[in-house]
Design a protein around this motif. Structure first.
Motif, short mmCIF file in Angstrom:
data_model
loop_
_atom_site.label_atom_id
_atom_site.label_comp_id
_atom_site.label_asym_id
_atom_site.label_seq_id
_atom_site.Cartn_x
_atom_site.Cartn_y
_atom_site.Cartn_z
N TYR A 185 4.54 19.06 -12.50
CA TYR A 185 5.72 19.40 -11.72
C TYR A 185 6.93 18.79 -12.41
CZ TYR A 185 7.35 20.88 -7.07
OH TYR A 185 7.92 21.55 -6.02
N HIS A 186 8.11 19.40 -12.28
CA HIS A 186 9.30 18.89 -12.94
C HIS A 186 10.26 18.32 -11.90
CE1 HIS A 186 8.08 20.54 -16.77
NE2 HIS A 186 7.72 21.63 -16.13
N LEU A 187 11.08 17.35 -12.34
CA LEU A 187 11.98 16.66 -11.42
C LEU A 187 13.01 17.62 -10.82
CD1 LEU A 187 12.89 13.99 -10.18
CD2 LEU A 187 14.40 13.70 -12.13
N LEU A 188 13.59 18.49 -11.63
CA LEU A 188 14.59 19.42 -11.13
C LEU A 188 13.99 20.37 -10.09
CD1 LEU A 188 17.51 20.32 -11.32
CD2 LEU A 188 16.85 21.86 -13.14
N THR A 189 12.79 20.82 -10.35
CA THR A 189 12.10 21.69 -9.39
C THR A 189 11.84 20.95 -8.08
OG1 THR A 189 11.01 22.72 -11.27
CG2 THR A 189 10.13 23.22 -9.11
N LEU A 190 11.41 19.70 -8.19
CA LEU A 190 11.17 18.90 -6.99
C LEU A 190 12.45 18.70 -6.18
CD1 LEU A 190 9.21 17.09 -5.33
CD2 LEU A 190 9.97 15.20 -6.76
N VAL A 191 13.54 18.39 -6.85
CA VAL A 191 14.82 18.19 -6.14
C VAL A 191 15.25 19.49 -5.45
CG1 VAL A 191 17.28 17.74 -6.50
CG2 VAL A 191 15.58 16.29 -7.60
N CYS A 192 15.11 20.62 -6.15
CA CYS A 192 15.48 21.90 -5.54
C CYS A 192 14.61 22.22 -4.33
CB CYS A 192 15.39 23.02 -6.57
SG CYS A 192 16.67 22.93 -7.83
N HIS A 193 13.32 21.98 -4.45
CA HIS A 193 12.43 22.26 -3.31
C HIS A 193 12.73 21.34 -2.13
CE1 HIS A 193 9.19 24.39 -5.94
NE2 HIS A 193 10.20 25.18 -5.62
N LEU A 194 13.05 20.09 -2.40
CA LEU A 194 13.41 19.18 -1.31
C LEU A 194 14.71 19.60 -0.63
CD1 LEU A 194 12.43 15.70 -2.79
CD2 LEU A 194 11.24 17.00 -1.01
N LEU A 195 15.69 20.05 -1.41
CA LEU A 195 16.94 20.53 -0.82
C LEU A 195 16.72 21.79 0.01
CD1 LEU A 195 19.45 19.90 -3.75
CD2 LEU A 195 19.33 18.71 -1.56
N ILE A 196 15.88 22.70 -0.47
CA ILE A 196 15.56 23.92 0.30
C ILE A 196 14.86 23.54 1.61
CG2 ILE A 196 14.09 25.98 0.31
CD1 ILE A 196 14.71 26.23 -2.70
N ALA A 211 0.84 -1.20 0.00
CA ALA A 211 0.00 0.00 0.00
C ALA A 211 0.87 1.26 0.00
CB ALA A 211 -0.93 0.00 1.21
N GLY A 212 1.97 1.23 0.73
CA GLY A 212 2.90 2.36 0.72
C GLY A 212 3.50 2.60 -0.66
N ALA A 213 3.93 1.52 -1.33
CA ALA A 213 4.49 1.66 -2.67
C ALA A 213 3.45 2.19 -3.65
CB ALA A 213 5.02 0.30 -3.15
N LEU A 214 2.22 1.71 -3.53
CA LEU A 214 1.15 2.21 -4.38
C LEU A 214 0.86 3.68 -4.10
CD1 LEU A 214 -1.00 1.52 -6.53
CD2 LEU A 214 -2.54 0.98 -4.65
N GLY A 215 0.87 4.07 -2.83
CA GLY A 215 0.65 5.47 -2.47
C GLY A 215 1.75 6.38 -3.00
N VAL A 216 3.01 5.95 -2.87
CA VAL A 216 4.13 6.75 -3.37
C VAL A 216 4.05 6.89 -4.88
CG1 VAL A 216 6.64 6.74 -3.68
CG2 VAL A 216 5.67 6.32 -1.44
N ALA A 217 3.75 5.80 -5.57
CA ALA A 217 3.62 5.85 -7.03
C ALA A 217 2.47 6.77 -7.45
CB ALA A 217 3.40 4.45 -7.59
N THR A 218 1.39 6.76 -6.70
CA THR A 218 0.25 7.64 -7.00
C THR A 218 0.61 9.10 -6.79
OG1 THR A 218 -1.26 5.87 -6.33
CG2 THR A 218 -2.16 8.10 -6.47
N VAL A 219 1.32 9.41 -5.70
CA VAL A 219 1.73 10.79 -5.44
C VAL A 219 2.69 11.27 -6.53
CG1 VAL A 219 3.10 12.23 -3.86
CG2 VAL A 219 1.31 10.74 -2.97
N ILE A 220 3.62 10.42 -6.93
CA ILE A 220 4.55 10.79 -8.00
C ILE A 220 3.80 11.05 -9.30
CG2 ILE A 220 6.40 9.87 -9.48
CD1 ILE A 220 7.57 8.59 -6.95
N TRP A 221 2.84 10.19 -9.61
CA TRP A 221 2.05 10.37 -10.83
C TRP A 221 1.26 11.68 -10.77
CZ3 TRP A 221 -3.35 10.37 -11.57
CH2 TRP A 221 -3.75 10.39 -12.90
N ILE A 222 0.65 11.97 -9.62
CA ILE A 222 -0.12 13.20 -9.49
C ILE A 222 0.80 14.42 -9.65
CG2 ILE A 222 -1.38 14.63 -7.82
CD1 ILE A 222 -2.71 12.05 -6.85
N LEU A 223 1.99 14.37 -9.02
CA LEU A 223 2.91 15.50 -9.11
C LEU A 223 3.37 15.75 -10.54
CD1 LEU A 223 5.26 15.13 -6.02
CD2 LEU A 223 3.72 17.00 -6.51
N PHE A 224 3.81 14.69 -11.21
CA PHE A 224 4.43 14.88 -12.52
C PHE A 224 3.43 14.96 -13.66
CE2 PHE A 224 8.25 12.81 -10.45
CZ PHE A 224 8.86 14.01 -10.23
#
Length: 192
Positions: free
Chosen positions: A95-106, A77-90
């Motif tokens: 949302y773009h991967l570089l933007t996500l990485v920058c926001h996570l680092l900030i 269920a966790g893997a399915l939830g993470v995959a769903t969140v990634i799908w919704i984001l992208f």
């Protein structure tokens, strides 16, 4: 009329099944040749559609197969939830991967800043952030290798421009002219 044929087919199928059951019950012999072995029964039970290997083994076994087959429901269920969140984001939010990485680092930097400042008020030890230094020798070796390659490219360009090798000169011109036209077309498209 179609219903009548369907009922007839169902009745004949039921009759055949009943005959098979009665024939099996009435022909009880003690010979081992007539009885199916346990391995064939297990093969029919656990291996649907004539497969020779179980699905767990086909998926590679171990934890990934357990996740795919939902044997550990929390992790699946966790893997399915993470995959769903990634799908919704992208896909949905674009949302773009570089933007996500920058926001996570900030976010990580802000959390470390708050933790180190709040540690004095809570009487806890501040986070230990390791000191990172780039060694001089590998950087100097890389810079020298890059300098050598750039100088060699300049020497090749000088030889081509001086006209010593006509074949090379014509091949470079043949490559640069179409790429120049392509560059002009792309820039014109961008600004029009």
């Amino acid at each position: 009329m179609a219903e009548h044929e369907e009922k007839k087919h169902e009745e004949s199928l039921m009759d055949r099944i009943a005959e098979k059951i009665q024939a099996h019950d009435s022909s009880s012999s003690d010979s081992d040749n007539d009885k199916p072995s346990e391995s064939t029964i297990k093969a029919k039970v656990f291996h649907l559609f004539g497969r020779e290997k179980p699905v767990h083994h086909v998926l590679g076994g171990g934890k990934p197969a357990d996740i795919f087959l939902w044997r550990n429901k929390k992790i699946s269920a966790g893997a399915l939830g993470v995959a769903t969140v990634i799908w919704i984001l992208f896909e949905m939010l674009e949302y773009h991967l570089l933007t996500l990485v920058c926001h996570l680092l900030i976010l990580a930097l802000a959390l470390l800043f708050l933790w180190s400042n709040a540690a004095t008020f809570v009487n806890k030890s501040p986070p230990r952030i390791p000191e990172v230094q780039i060694p001089k020798d590998p950087v100097m070796e890389f810079a020298q290798a890059l300098r050598f390659e750039i100088n060699r490219a300049f020497a090749v360009l000088r030889d081509i421009a001086s006209g010593r090798d006509l074949k090379k000169f014509l091949s470079v011109c043949g490559l640069l002219v179409p790429s120049g036209y392509l560059f002009c077309l792309i820039t014109c498209r961008l600004f029009i």
